[in-house]
Scaffold this active site. Structure first.
Site, PDB file in Angstrom:
ATOM      1  N   ASP A 212       1.295  -1.519  -0.412  1.00 54.39           N
ATOM      2  CA  ASP A 212       0.076   0.105  -0.020  1.00 54.39           C
ATOM      3  C   ASP A 212       1.203   1.585   0.367  1.00 54.39           C
ATOM      4  O   ASP A 212       1.876   1.242   0.645  1.00 54.39           O
ATOM      5  CB  ASP A 212      -0.727   0.081   1.083  1.00 54.39           C
ATOM      6  CG  ASP A 212      -2.129   0.818   1.068  1.00 54.39           C
ATOM      7  OD1 ASP A 212      -2.888   0.873  -0.074  1.00 54.39           O
ATOM      8  OD2 ASP A 212      -1.995   1.628   1.990  1.00 54.39           O
ATOM      9  N   GLU A 271       2.020  -0.477  -4.883  1.00 56.51           N
ATOM     10  CA  GLU A 271       0.378   0.646  -5.031  1.00 56.51           C
ATOM     11  C   GLU A 271       1.550   1.691  -5.095  1.00 56.51           C
ATOM     12  O   GLU A 271       1.926   2.386  -4.683  1.00 56.51           O
ATOM     13  CB  GLU A 271      -0.208   0.469  -4.470  1.00 56.51           C
ATOM     14  CG  GLU A 271      -1.260   1.875  -4.679  1.00 56.51           C
ATOM     15  CD  GLU A 271      -2.552   1.982  -3.596  1.00 56.51           C
ATOM     16  OE1 GLU A 271      -3.412   2.848  -3.290  1.00 56.51           O
ATOM     17  OE2 GLU A 271      -1.782   2.027  -2.355  1.00 56.51           O
TER      18      GLU A 271
END
Length: 537
Positions: A212, A271
């Site tokens: 993330d 990401e």
């Protein structure tokens, strides 16, 4: 065709994999409390396998207060009781592997929950202590925060660490909600802590990790003010002080060495919400294997823009060796059936056609692809009433991501959950709209022209073309946009993807049409808002 050794050994499976993203809260409820869980996912795994995908990516299910639906992690090495138990996860992992599905988990290294034990220890520790050094805890300026940074969710990116104390005037950084405190990656102890987290899941047998906000771990030395604080509500892209600093690459080199030490090697997926030329630096051979093509995911229905970004991504592939990782939807984006709508008043007709065409297109592009749950059903964005919204962005900035997170419809039954939670009598955690059953798995199983059947056919064809050698895991793409709005991506000499993005039917390049998202015209033209795979003869 000569292929590198990793393709032969199977260690390069990720290069052309299609991964199905599961948002556990909204996938399937197994215990009847209105919230999706691991038991529900386990029961529906055969459905995912029937699509023909290569694996699943699970968004966070670890212990969490659920302020940001799991992205506020309080224990990186466990399972939130709302979703089940660690034993259930082990059962899920075994069942997925039995079905031939690899499993990728989310790891959230930029921030943790304010309820994480290490942050709780920092709150009670003294200023300047080792406990506080694990996070960005700083003295304020003139009674206010240390700098002018803004949160991604709106408002200041700083909160007082102990607002009840008159003596303790320090502040902690949170690029997201106040309940998500940022780790201080300039402290080596943070890197050591996360190596233990990775080992925990790799040792259990997970096949990879999705990282993330992978580009935001390191903040600028000295934490200087942003030049334009009024423009940094998106936090990561418009404030260069909080992302894409060189030190972050050493983290992923360390993680890559760890991932490669396992057999088979584990996969790292980033990401990395940056422009293609910057994101490409995260997928160098000794760093992550993949980084999502975010610049592609946010495009509108524009052939020239798709061709431009596609060309940039292929240039990155040629430079660094890692293929693009395509995605048009995820749990943070507006569903494409709504995003691609012709006008704001469109009833969904053209938006639905474009979403279907876009999905078929990305499944034919060189590299890997990620499909968000419900995308195979062509679900639209749901207008969730303000009183029912759960997204913390809504209260801080007036933006809600809940419309893409509404629980999946499994059956046509008119109950409140449409098969999502058979034992639950009330509304699930986000209410489902009337008529949701018309888009359900059950309804689309019965309709051979549904998007569900199209996706299954495309994935079966994709696999066959790889087995025949028509497609390769090492293909590149040559992109062009024609004057009539036709987008073309050529993969080698034998295969191309075409998308009609104009308002008139388009002539296809010579070859055999293998599959199309909509029927060709009687003249053999590709209608507007349709895509096709063509095999050159």
């Amino acid at each position: 065709m000569t292929r590198p050794a990793d393709a032969v050994s199977g260690t390069g499976w990720w290069r052309n994999a299609v991964i199905y993203q599961v948002y556990p809260r909204s996938f399937a409820d197994g215990d009847g409390d209105g919230v999706g869980d691991l038991a529900g996912l386990l029961g529906r795994l055969p459905y995912i396998a029937s699509l023909g995908v290569d694996g699943i990516w699970l968004t966070p299910f670890q212990p969490s207060p659920q302020v940001d639906q799991g992205y506020d992690v309080s224990d990186y090495c466990g399972v939130e009781p709302l979703f089940g138990t660690l034993a259930q996860f082990d059962d899920l992992l075994e069942a997925a592997h039995t079905l031939g599905l690899r499993v990728i988990l989310d790891v959230v290294p930029n921030h943790c929950s304010s309820e994480h034990p290490l942050f709780r220890a920092a709150v009670t520790a003294a200023p300047g202590s080792p406990e506080r050094a694990m996070f960005h805890v700083e003295d304020g300026l003139d009674g206010g925060p240390p700098n002018n940074w803004r949160s991604v969710f709106g408002g200041a990116a700083w909160s007082r660490i102990d607002p009840a104390s008159e003596a303790d005037r320090q502040w902690y950084l949170h690029l997201f909600s106040a309940e998500q405190s940022d780790w201080n990656w300039r402290n080596p102890a943070v890197g050591d802590y996360f190596e233990g987290v990775l080992r925990f899941w790799f040792d259990r047998g997970v096949d990879g990790l999705r990282i993330d906000v992978a580009h935001a771990l390191f903040k600028a030395e000295g934490l200087p003010d942003a030049e334009r604080p009024e423009d940094v509500v998106d936090g990561l892209r418009s404030n260069p002080q909080v992302s894409d600093h060189e030190e972050v690459h050493d983290v992923y080199r360390r993680w890559r060495r760890l991932a490669d030490s396992y057999s088979p090697a584990r996969v790292l997926v980033g990401e990395v919400n940056l422009e293609p030329q910057r994101a490409a630096r995260y997928i160098r051979p000794d760093e992550m294997h993949q980084a999502f093509a975010f610049a592609f995911a946010t495009l509108g229905w524009d052939a020239a823009a798709w061709a431009r970004i596609g060309t940039e991504l292929d240039a990155a592939r040629r430079e660094h060796g890692a293929p693009p990782t395509w995605a048009l939807e995820n749990h943070d984006l507006v569903r494409t059936a709504t995003r691609f709508a012709f006008t704001p008043s469109d009833d969904g007709g053209r938006g639905v056609l474009r979403a279907r065409a876009g999905l078929l297109a990305v499944l034919g592009l060189p590299g890997s692809a990620y499909v968000y749950q419900g995308q195979e059903l062509n679900l639209p964005e749901v207008e969730v009433l303000p009183a029912a919204r759960m997204d913390p962005m809504w209260t801080r900035s007036g933006v809600s991501r809940d419309g893409a997170r509404v629980p999946l419809p499994w059956t046509v039954s008119p109950d409140n959950t449409f098969g999502f939670s058979p034992a639950y009598a009330g509304d699930p955690w986000l209410p489902t709209p009337p008529g949701w059953g018309a888009t359900s798995v059950e309804a689309q199983e019965r309709n051979v022209d549904s998007t569900l059947h199209l996706v299954r056919a495309a994935l079966d064809l994709r696999r066959s073309l790889h087995e025949e050698g028509v497609l390769s895991s090492y293909d590149g793409g040559t992109w062009r946009a024609e004057d009539n709005g036709l987008l073309v991506c050529e993969r080698g000499e034998q295969f191309l993807v075409a998308v009609a993005m104009g308002d008139t039917p388009a002539n296809l390049p010579d070859g055999d049409v293998l599959i199309a998202s909509s029927a060709l015209t009687p003249e053999g033209l590709l209608p507007p808002d349709a895509s096709a795979w063509v095999r050159r003869v």
